[in-house]
Design a protein around this motif. Structure first.
Motif, mmCIF file in Angstrom:
data_model
loop_
_atom_site.group_PDB
_atom_site.id
_atom_site.type_symbol
_atom_site.label_atom_id
_atom_site.label_comp_id
_atom_site.label_asym_id
_atom_site.label_seq_id
_atom_site.Cartn_x
_atom_site.Cartn_y
_atom_site.Cartn_z
ATOM 1 N N PRO A 41 -20.027 -96.842 63.558
ATOM 2 C CA PRO A 41 -19.274 -97.268 62.371
ATOM 3 C C PRO A 41 -20.060 -98.294 61.559
ATOM 4 N N ARG A 42 -19.738 -98.412 60.293
ATOM 5 C CA ARG A 42 -20.472 -99.312 59.402
ATOM 6 C C ARG A 42 -19.655 -100.548 59.014
ATOM 7 N N GLY A 43 -18.429 -100.666 59.512
ATOM 8 C CA GLY A 43 -17.539 -101.741 59.095
ATOM 9 C C GLY A 43 -18.064 -103.155 59.290
ATOM 10 N N ASN A 44 -18.810 -103.399 60.356
ATOM 11 C CA ASN A 44 -19.333 -104.741 60.619
ATOM 12 C C ASN A 44 -20.789 -104.915 60.210
ATOM 13 N N VAL A 45 -21.435 -103.836 59.813
ATOM 14 C CA VAL A 45 -22.849 -103.921 59.433
ATOM 15 C C VAL A 45 -22.986 -104.815 58.197
ATOM 16 N N ARG A 58 -27.393 -111.568 61.430
ATOM 17 C CA ARG A 58 -26.708 -110.489 60.710
ATOM 18 C C ARG A 58 -26.585 -109.246 61.603
ATOM 19 N N VAL A 59 -25.406 -108.620 61.580
ATOM 20 C CA VAL A 59 -25.178 -107.365 62.304
ATOM 21 C C VAL A 59 -25.942 -106.262 61.567
ATOM 22 N N TYR A 60 -26.793 -105.543 62.296
ATOM 23 C CA TYR A 60 -27.527 -104.442 61.658
ATOM 24 C C TYR A 60 -27.104 -103.068 62.171
ATOM 25 N N ARG A 61 -26.313 -103.042 63.242
ATOM 26 C CA ARG A 61 -25.807 -101.759 63.746
ATOM 27 C C ARG A 61 -24.610 -102.039 64.624
ATOM 28 N N GLU A 62 -23.733 -101.050 64.700
ATOM 29 C CA GLU A 62 -22.584 -101.122 65.601
ATOM 30 C C GLU A 62 -22.504 -99.804 66.346
ATOM 31 N N THR A 63 -22.222 -99.872 67.631
ATOM 32 C CA THR A 63 -22.061 -98.677 68.460
ATOM 33 C C THR A 63 -20.731 -98.800 69.183
ATOM 34 N N VAL A 64 -19.918 -97.722 69.131
ATOM 35 C CA VAL A 64 -18.582 -97.741 69.724
ATOM 36 C C VAL A 64 -18.365 -96.457 70.515
ATOM 37 N N ALA A 65 -17.843 -96.590 71.733
ATOM 38 C CA ALA A 65 -17.495 -95.442 72.566
ATOM 39 C C ALA A 65 -16.011 -95.130 72.404
ATOM 40 N N ASP A 66 -15.661 -93.883 72.684
ATOM 41 C CA ASP A 66 -14.259 -93.473 72.666
ATOM 42 C C ASP A 66 -13.605 -93.930 73.968
ATOM 43 N N SER A 96 -34.805 -99.549 67.698
ATOM 44 C CA SER A 96 -33.793 -99.884 68.704
ATOM 45 C C SER A 96 -32.700 -98.829 68.833
ATOM 46 N N LEU A 97 -32.505 -98.003 67.818
ATOM 47 C CA LEU A 97 -31.527 -96.917 67.921
ATOM 48 C C LEU A 97 -31.867 -96.021 69.108
ATOM 49 N N LEU A 98 -33.149 -95.871 69.396
ATOM 50 C CA LEU A 98 -33.584 -95.043 70.524
ATOM 51 C C LEU A 98 -33.177 -95.649 71.869
ATOM 52 N N ASN A 99 -32.815 -96.931 71.880
ATOM 53 C CA ASN A 99 -32.402 -97.598 73.113
ATOM 54 C C ASN A 99 -30.937 -97.344 73.467
ATOM 55 N N THR A 100 -30.202 -96.693 72.585
ATOM 56 C CA THR A 100 -28.774 -96.470 72.795
ATOM 57 C C THR A 100 -28.457 -95.838 74.159
ATOM 58 N N PRO A 101 -29.213 -94.820 74.622
ATOM 59 C CA PRO A 101 -28.892 -94.248 75.941
ATOM 60 C C PRO A 101 -29.082 -95.202 77.115
ATOM 61 N N LEU A 102 -29.686 -96.370 76.862
ATOM 62 C CA LEU A 102 -29.890 -97.330 77.945
ATOM 63 C C LEU A 102 -28.660 -98.197 78.215
ATOM 64 N N PHE A 103 -27.576 -98.008 77.424
ATOM 65 C CA PHE A 103 -26.392 -98.829 77.685
ATOM 66 C C PHE A 103 -25.069 -98.100 77.549
ATOM 67 N N ILE A 104 -24.946 -97.096 76.669
ATOM 68 C CA ILE A 104 -23.619 -96.508 76.439
ATOM 69 C C ILE A 104 -23.059 -95.799 77.661
ATOM 70 N N LYS A 112 -20.743 -102.343 70.942
ATOM 71 C CA LYS A 112 -21.842 -103.294 70.805
ATOM 72 C C LYS A 112 -22.090 -103.577 69.341
ATOM 73 N N LEU A 113 -22.256 -104.845 69.022
ATOM 74 C CA LEU A 113 -22.778 -105.260 67.726
ATOM 75 C C LEU A 113 -24.225 -105.662 67.953
ATOM 76 N N TRP A 114 -25.143 -105.056 67.216
ATOM 77 C CA TRP A 114 -26.569 -105.341 67.314
ATOM 78 C C TRP A 114 -26.879 -106.392 66.250
ATOM 79 N N LEU A 115 -27.382 -107.527 66.665
ATOM 80 C CA LEU A 115 -27.686 -108.600 65.719
ATOM 81 C C LEU A 115 -29.194 -108.733 65.525
ATOM 82 N N ALA A 116 -29.589 -108.891 64.263
ATOM 83 C CA ALA A 116 -30.994 -109.135 63.939
ATOM 84 C C ALA A 116 -31.404 -110.490 64.508
#
Length: 193
Positions: A41-45, A58-66, A96-104, A112-116
């Motif tokens: 989602p882009r709401g917090n970016v 600053r938040v540069y990405r957000e990742t959310v699981a169902d 860092s987007l490629l790192n997503t499978p290392l935590f979800i 997760k909120l990814w902060l710069a």
């Protein structure tokens, strides 16, 4: 260990245990991605988060699981990367987007909120997790991945049981009473804009 999640004594899991957890996570992550159980989602970016230590990021990405947590907790992770300066920060944020499978795929991941990086070059991840024990295990496993690319001694984390991510973002009162005497305040949110 016998200590409460997020206590002052932090250490990575043993290497074999941590890497086995990461491998299991990656396998579970690919199943989640194939099932489209993860969103960006882009709401917090773009939101700027201020911390009690005087830094902000600053938040540069957000990742959310169902997933809806039954036992929510807040997890903050911080680290400084080795040799990343100037344009290297932009490259890291893109990569860092490629790192997503290392935590979800870790049990209990919610968001997760990814902060710069802040003015000290420190990156933070602000998570919501289902279960403080699961968050602690993730942070101690992640440590083994991060230590490959981070400045020695820069990895830190804090688990706060009973606090949801959105409550933490709503204001500093959500984390009142969770700091330990003499503890650095890098993880306590002081406000957002």
């Amino acid at each position: 260990m016998g200590e409460a999640p997020g206590s002052a004594r932090q250490a990575p899991l043993p290497i074999g245990t941590a890497w086995l957890s990461v491998v299991r996570c990656v396998m579970a992550s690919f199943v989640m991605l194939l099932r489209r159980e993860v969103q960006l989602p882009r709401g917090n970016v773009g939101r700027v988060i201020r911390f009690a230590d005087g830094t902000e990021a600053r938040v540069y990405r957000e990742t959310v699981a169902d997933r809806v947590p039954r036992d929510p907790c807040f997890l903050a992770v911080s680290f400084r990367l080795i040799g990343v300066r100037g344009q290297g920060h932009a490259l890291f944020r893109w990569e860092s987007l490629l790192n997503t499978p290392l935590f979800i795929g870790f049990p209990g991941f919610v968001s997760k909120l990814w902060l710069a990086h802040d003015s000290n070059g420190t990156y933070r991840g602000l998570y919501e997790w289902d279960g403080a024990g699961a968050a602690e295990r993730y942070a101690r496993s992640l440590w083994r991945v991060l230590e490959l690319v981070c400045v020695r001694g820069s990895i830190d984390y804090r688990v706060v049981p009973g606090v949801r991510r959105d409550d933490m973002l709503a204001g500093p009162d959500a984390l009142t009473g969770h700091a330990q005497p003499g503890e650095r305040a890098w993880w306590r949110v002081g406000g957002t804009r």
